[in-house]
Design an enzyme around this catalytic site. Structure first.
Site, PDB file in Angstrom:
ATOM      1  N   ASP A  26      31.587  47.571  27.266  1.00 15.65           N
ATOM      2  CA  ASP A  26      30.593  46.540  27.607  1.00 15.65           C
ATOM      3  C   ASP A  26      29.137  46.957  27.345  1.00 15.65           C
ATOM      4  OD1 ASP A  26      32.957  45.844  28.801  1.00 15.65           O
ATOM      5  OD2 ASP A  26      32.178  45.831  30.841  1.00 15.65           O
ATOM      6  N   GLU A 197      35.881  39.503  35.662  1.00  8.78           N
ATOM      7  CA  GLU A 197      34.931  40.557  35.279  1.00  8.78           C
ATOM      8  C   GLU A 197      33.575  40.013  34.778  1.00  8.78           C
ATOM      9  OE1 GLU A 197      37.918  44.104  33.975  1.00  8.78           O
ATOM     10  OE2 GLU A 197      37.295  42.820  32.326  1.00  8.78           O
TER      11      GLU A 197
HETATM   12  C1  FRU Z   1      35.032  44.923  31.314  1.00  5.90           C
HETATM   13  C2  FRU Z   1      35.173  46.080  32.285  1.00  5.90           C
HETATM   14  C3  FRU Z   1      34.271  45.904  33.482  1.00  5.90           C
HETATM   15  C4  FRU Z   1      34.092  47.298  33.971  1.00  5.90           C
HETATM   16  C5  FRU Z   1      34.043  48.080  32.679  1.00  5.90           C
HETATM   17  C6  FRU Z   1      34.639  49.446  32.746  1.00  5.90           C
HETATM   18  O1  FRU Z   1      35.353  45.287  30.018  1.00  5.90           O
HETATM   19  O2  FRU Z   1      36.525  46.225  32.686  1.00  5.90           O
HETATM   20  O3  FRU Z   1      34.785  45.005  34.454  1.00  5.90           O
HETATM   21  O4  FRU Z   1      32.944  47.469  34.742  1.00  5.90           O
HETATM   22  O5  FRU Z   1      34.743  47.316  31.723  1.00  5.90           O
HETATM   23  O6  FRU Z   1      34.439  50.148  31.560  1.00  5.90           O
END
Ligand code: FRU
Length: 443
Positions: A26, A197
């Site tokens: 992300d 998320e």
């Molecule tokens: C989304 C996610 C988020 C989390 C991060 C961990 O892709 O799963 O919810 O904070 O990636 O890398």
């Protein structure tokens, strides 16, 4: 690896951000301050697959050319550093400011490992993001449920307070408020069916009218609700709508404080394959968001930022011509990087399309298809407007000025293929076609 080879590798994106090495997912902590766009990113500093989540950092003055900086946040006793956001603390609400420079504050999830739970933490910088201190009283929000995570914070001026959108569990999200960025009160919960998320929450004018606005509550897969937010409650006025129609767009986030009233977003292009590369995964090209009335009602539109023009190189242009079956149109280019803009009236053509590195992007029966993805796209007044951003391992498709957006990862054969435009059945009418070769952003 010597620097002259780095960023020139076979499958390395040339105008999409990738870290020098290892895994990323992300985008995090997007904020603009004093001429610099900051892009933090989920990063595994020691591995080519997901793990050891740390915030990597890159800086750009134009959202096109990025310079990777020192990593900003490393795991600690509260956990690894999961996704979150950033703001400029203009009024020193948190009291962290020490000099002239405004404080940048980031919000992130401390991803504890059993028995330490997931909580929300903050860190701050008084030197334009070059160094970061974690708040000594972290976490600022204790564990609520499950793997609650991904705080996105912004300033809500009508009520003079900071607002945080936060993911809870399943399809559930919540909203918090704060005066000082350290103590937070929960305001209301909501559900975005089919989405989980990475929330975002923002207001946009409808059709450019600042007196007529709507709020968007956004989830990681591009599912969003349109509604109103008064600083207390988010009231949805639609079902879940979808702004990302490709298989690979995920975890998008908007920049805090982008200049000129623009709302700019970047996402992780989840799921690409990069065999034998020193990096793994790439970011999307940034898009600008707007709300527009379409035939289906008010919709969030996503269009690539105009700064793509900074990379335009050689252009091949056609106007008012027919794309005749059997007579392909092939610009004399060997580039692998393009910004293609096409206005076309399919008319009676059974299909038309473009061969991209030997792979067919095809429009037929009212649908646009590439590899395993097929999405409906109707002409407006007989006409389709398409913009395609083509990089070595990604394709972004924007239809009807951002009403449709699709982020797609692909893995072409390393071999060179001509770019070919074709029609089948009957001629299609090309109103205008501009094929802009792009320069690499890394040279
Ligand atoms: C989304 C996610 C988020 C989390 C991060 C961990 O892709 O799963 O919810 O904070 O990636 O890398």
């Amino acid at each position: 690896m010597p620097d002259d080879i780095l960023y020139a590798e076979t499958h390395r994106p040339q105008f999409h951000f990738t870290p020098k090495s290892n895994w990323t997912n992300d985008p995090n902590g997007l904020v603009y301050y004093r001429g610099e766009y900051h892009l933090f990113f989920q990063h595994n500093p020691t591995g080519i697959t997901w793990g050891n989540m740390t915030w990597g950092h890159a800086i750009s003055s134009d959202l096109v050319h990025w310079t990777q900086a020192e990593h900003a946040l490393h795991p600690d006793e509260l956990g690894t550093i999961f996704s979150g956001s950033a703001v400029v603390d203009w009024n020193n609400s948190a009291g962290f400011q020490t000099g002239e420079e405004k404080t940048l504050i980031v919000f992130y999830t401390s991803a504890g490992e059993d028995p330490v739970p997931f909580t929300q933490s903050i860190a701050y910088s008084n030197d334009c993001g070059r160094s970061w201190s974690k708040y000594h009283n972290n976490p600022v929000i204790e564990h609520i449920c499950a793997q609650n995570r991904d705080p996105k914070v912004f300033w809500h001026s009508p009520t003079d307070q900071w607002i945080m959108a936060l993911y809870l569990d399943g399809n559930d999200y919540t909203i918090y408020r704060s005066k000082d960025l350290k103590s937070w009160d929960r305001l209301c919960d909501l559900e975005i069916p089919g989405t989980s998320e990475c929330p975002d929450l923002f207001e946009l004018p409808i059709n450019g009218d600042p007196n007529d606005t709507a709020w968007v509550y956004w989830g990681a897969n591009g599912g969003y609700l349109l509604g109103q937010f008064d600083g207390q409650v988010f009231r949805a006025e639609t079902e879940v709508l979808k702004a990302e129609h490709g298989p690979n767009g995920y975890a998008a986030q908007t920049w805090s404080d982008a200049p000129d009233g623009r709302l700019l977003q970047i996402s992780w292009m989840r799921g690409g394959k990069y065999p034998a590369m020193p990096f793994n995964q790439q970011m999307s090209f940034p898009v600008e968001l707007s709300l527009r009335t379409t035939r289906d009602g008010i919709r969030l539109c996503r269009e690539p930022i105009a700064e793509i023009g900074l990379l335009h190189h050689q252009t091949y242009q056609w106007n008012d011509c027919a794309l005749i079956p059997g007579e392909n149109l092939a610009p004399a280019t060997h580039s692998q990087l393009f910004d293609i803009r096409l206005e076309i009236e399919p008319g009676k053509a059974r299909a038309f399309g473009i061969k991209i590195r030997g792979i067919d992007l095809r429009y037929e029966g009212g649908k646009i298809a590439f590899q395993n993805t097929e999405v409906a796209l109707d002409p407006v007044d007989e006409r389709l407007v398409l913009q395609l951003l083509i990089d070595r391992t990604s394709l972004e498709i924007f239809g009807n000025r951002g009403e449709l957006s699709m982020s797609i990862c692909y893995l072409p054969e390393a071999a060179d293929h001509p770019l070919v435009f074709y029609a089948e059945g009957s001629p299609a009418k090309v109103i205008s076609l501009a094929v802009h070769e792009l320069r690499s952003a890394w040279t």
